[in-house]
Motif scaffolding. Structure first.
Motif, PDB file in Angstrom:
ATOM      1  N   VAL A  23      33.658 -10.276  84.336  1.00  0.00           N
ATOM      2  CA  VAL A  23      34.532 -11.127  84.010  1.00  0.00           C
ATOM      3  C   VAL A  23      34.460 -12.557  84.250  1.00  0.00           C
ATOM      4  O   VAL A  23      33.777 -12.741  85.506  1.00  0.00           O
ATOM      5  CB  VAL A  23      36.043 -10.856  84.640  1.00  0.00           C
ATOM      6  CG1 VAL A  23      37.189 -11.983  84.779  1.00  0.00           C
ATOM      7  CG2 VAL A  23      36.740  -9.554  84.030  1.00  0.00           C
ATOM      8  N   THR A  24      34.628 -13.591  83.491  1.00  0.00           N
ATOM      9  CA  THR A  24      34.278 -14.904  83.927  1.00  0.00           C
ATOM     10  C   THR A  24      35.532 -15.652  83.892  1.00  0.00           C
ATOM     11  O   THR A  24      36.551 -15.419  82.816  1.00  0.00           O
ATOM     12  CB  THR A  24      33.287 -15.744  82.835  1.00  0.00           C
ATOM     13  OG1 THR A  24      32.116 -14.559  82.524  1.00  0.00           O
ATOM     14  CG2 THR A  24      32.788 -17.179  83.089  1.00  0.00           C
ATOM     15  N   ARG A  25      35.863 -16.497  84.871  1.00  0.00           N
ATOM     16  CA  ARG A  25      36.986 -17.456  84.862  1.00  0.00           C
ATOM     17  C   ARG A  25      36.483 -18.842  85.213  1.00  0.00           C
ATOM     18  O   ARG A  25      35.904 -19.224  85.854  1.00  0.00           O
ATOM     19  CB  ARG A  25      37.776 -16.808  86.302  1.00  0.00           C
ATOM     20  CG  ARG A  25      38.514 -15.937  86.041  1.00  0.00           C
ATOM     21  CD  ARG A  25      39.224 -15.364  87.326  1.00  0.00           C
ATOM     22  NE  ARG A  25      39.958 -14.081  87.134  1.00  0.00           N
ATOM     23  CZ  ARG A  25      39.156 -12.779  87.383  1.00  0.00           C
ATOM     24  NH1 ARG A  25      38.202 -12.830  87.846  1.00  0.00           N
ATOM     25  NH2 ARG A  25      39.947 -11.722  87.412  1.00  0.00           N
ATOM     26  N   HIS A  26      37.041 -19.711  84.082  1.00  0.00           N
ATOM     27  CA  HIS A  26      36.718 -20.955  84.034  1.00  0.00           C
ATOM     28  C   HIS A  26      37.688 -21.920  83.903  1.00  0.00           C
ATOM     29  O   HIS A  26      37.362 -23.231  83.781  1.00  0.00           O
ATOM     30  CB  HIS A  26      35.530 -21.310  83.038  1.00  0.00           C
ATOM     31  CG  HIS A  26      35.730 -20.665  81.785  1.00  0.00           C
ATOM     32  ND1 HIS A  26      36.779 -21.443  80.927  1.00  0.00           N
ATOM     33  CD2 HIS A  26      35.358 -19.789  80.994  1.00  0.00           C
ATOM     34  CE1 HIS A  26      36.775 -20.746  79.919  1.00  0.00           C
ATOM     35  NE2 HIS A  26      36.003 -19.610  79.788  1.00  0.00           N
ATOM     36  N   ALA A  37      29.989 -22.688  76.641  1.00  0.00           N
ATOM     37  CA  ALA A  37      29.113 -23.425  77.728  1.00  0.00           C
ATOM     38  C   ALA A  37      29.671 -23.108  79.267  1.00  0.00           C
ATOM     39  O   ALA A  37      28.800 -22.687  80.017  1.00  0.00           O
ATOM     40  CB  ALA A  37      29.306 -25.289  77.887  1.00  0.00           C
ATOM     41  N   ALA A  38      31.050 -22.914  79.408  1.00  0.00           N
ATOM     42  CA  ALA A  38      31.358 -22.434  80.705  1.00  0.00           C
ATOM     43  C   ALA A  38      31.171 -20.969  80.977  1.00  0.00           C
ATOM     44  O   ALA A  38      30.953 -20.672  82.243  1.00  0.00           O
ATOM     45  CB  ALA A  38      33.045 -22.699  80.832  1.00  0.00           C
ATOM     46  N   ARG A  39      31.054 -20.137  79.873  1.00  0.00           N
ATOM     47  CA  ARG A  39      30.689 -18.805  80.154  1.00  0.00           C
ATOM     48  C   ARG A  39      29.206 -18.512  80.162  1.00  0.00           C
ATOM     49  O   ARG A  39      28.592 -17.298  80.083  1.00  0.00           O
ATOM     50  CB  ARG A  39      31.494 -18.002  78.974  1.00  0.00           C
ATOM     51  CG  ARG A  39      32.770 -18.078  78.825  1.00  0.00           C
ATOM     52  CD  ARG A  39      33.547 -17.526  77.704  1.00  0.00           C
ATOM     53  NE  ARG A  39      34.859 -17.582  77.456  1.00  0.00           N
ATOM     54  CZ  ARG A  39      35.543 -17.292  76.708  1.00  0.00           C
ATOM     55  NH1 ARG A  39      35.246 -16.389  75.456  1.00  0.00           N
ATOM     56  NH2 ARG A  39      36.796 -17.589  76.430  1.00  0.00           N
ATOM     57  N   ALA A 131      44.194 -14.421  79.470  1.00  0.00           N
ATOM     58  CA  ALA A 131      44.630 -15.612  80.040  1.00  0.00           C
ATOM     59  C   ALA A 131      43.756 -16.812  79.740  1.00  0.00           C
ATOM     60  O   ALA A 131      42.328 -16.382  79.279  1.00  0.00           O
ATOM     61  CB  ALA A 131      44.864 -15.723  81.505  1.00  0.00           C
ATOM     62  N   HIS A 132      44.349 -17.878  79.590  1.00  0.00           N
ATOM     63  CA  HIS A 132      43.200 -19.144  79.339  1.00  0.00           C
ATOM     64  C   HIS A 132      42.262 -19.317  80.472  1.00  0.00           C
ATOM     65  O   HIS A 132      42.567 -19.131  81.471  1.00  0.00           O
ATOM     66  CB  HIS A 132      44.182 -20.345  79.588  1.00  0.00           C
ATOM     67  CG  HIS A 132      45.100 -20.703  78.131  1.00  0.00           C
ATOM     68  ND1 HIS A 132      44.713 -20.665  76.875  1.00  0.00           N
ATOM     69  CD2 HIS A 132      46.520 -20.341  78.254  1.00  0.00           C
ATOM     70  CE1 HIS A 132      45.749 -20.919  76.058  1.00  0.00           C
ATOM     71  NE2 HIS A 132      46.932 -20.528  76.776  1.00  0.00           N
ATOM     72  N   GLY A 133      41.025 -19.610  79.598  1.00  0.00           N
ATOM     73  CA  GLY A 133      39.874 -19.292  80.699  1.00  0.00           C
ATOM     74  C   GLY A 133      39.386 -18.186  81.446  1.00  0.00           C
ATOM     75  O   GLY A 133      38.587 -18.357  82.421  1.00  0.00           O
ATOM     76  N   VAL A 134      39.836 -17.062  80.859  1.00  0.00           N
ATOM     77  CA  VAL A 134      39.362 -15.766  81.393  1.00  0.00           C
ATOM     78  C   VAL A 134      38.506 -14.811  80.255  1.00  0.00           C
ATOM     79  O   VAL A 134      39.159 -14.828  79.276  1.00  0.00           O
ATOM     80  CB  VAL A 134      40.594 -14.972  82.176  1.00  0.00           C
ATOM     81  CG1 VAL A 134      40.131 -13.492  82.750  1.00  0.00           C
ATOM     82  CG2 VAL A 134      41.303 -15.701  82.986  1.00  0.00           C
ATOM     83  N   ALA A 135      37.588 -14.783  80.389  1.00  0.00           N
ATOM     84  CA  ALA A 135      36.799 -13.721  79.363  1.00  0.00           C
ATOM     85  C   ALA A 135      35.941 -12.765  80.048  1.00  0.00           C
ATOM     86  O   ALA A 135      35.819 -12.623  81.277  1.00  0.00           O
ATOM     87  CB  ALA A 135      35.895 -14.924  78.797  1.00  0.00           C
TER      88      ALA A 135
END
Length: 161
Positions: A23-26, A37-39, A131-135
């Motif tokens: 999980v990436t949170r940005h 880019a954030a991920r 959720a926004h910004g969660v991947a």
């Protein structure tokens, strides 16, 4: 339904799927390019989960890589239907439990069928996690298997070619 609830549902479904994911949170981003880019991935590695309306109370998810767009003729031919549409944001929320920009098949209120463009295969991909910004970054082949997705060429170049 808040984004915390959405993230919780998506993450629980990802865990239940047995997928190996990170999980990436940005936080919120303004574009697919910013999200990539954030991920730490390319736009082509970001998988968009689009909700498509097939008929009354009949929807499906179409997974499309970030550099591509749905080819409506190809998708209609695959599904054997003459008409498909994108529901408005309110309808998409009602049928998935996710706001536009956070939609994922994982943890959707209804387990709609999934069609994945063939370009999802053979690479690590980043898919929204409720959720926004969660991947979640996952193996594309494993993603398709976990979602029991139909794999086909259903996209065109994002510029319409």
């Amino acid at each position: 339904m808040g984004s915390v609830d959405g993230e919780r549902r998506a993450t629980a479904a990802l865990e239940a799927s047995g997928l190996d994911f990170v999980v990436t949170r940005h936080g919120r981003v303004g574009s697919l390019e910013e999200a990539a880019a954030a991920r730490g991935v390319t736009p082509a590695d970001v998988v968009k989960s689009l909700v498509v309306r097939r008929g009354d109370d009949d929807y499906l998810f179409v997974l499309v890589t970030g550099d591509r767009a749905i080819s409506w003729p190809k998708l209609r031919a695959l599904l054997g239907v003459s008409r498909l549409s994108l529901p408005d944001a309110g309808t998409a929320l009602d049928v998935t439990g996710y706001e536009r920009g956070t939609i994922t098949p994982f943890g959707s209120l209804t387990a709609w069928p999934v069609v994945a463009d063939e370009r999802v295969l053979g690479r690590r991909v980043s898919i929204g996690a409720g959720a926004h910004g969660v991947a979640a970054t996952v193996d594309g082949d494993a993603l398709v298997t976990a979602l029991d997705a139909t794999v086909a060429d259903v996209t065109q170049d994002a510029s319409g070619r």
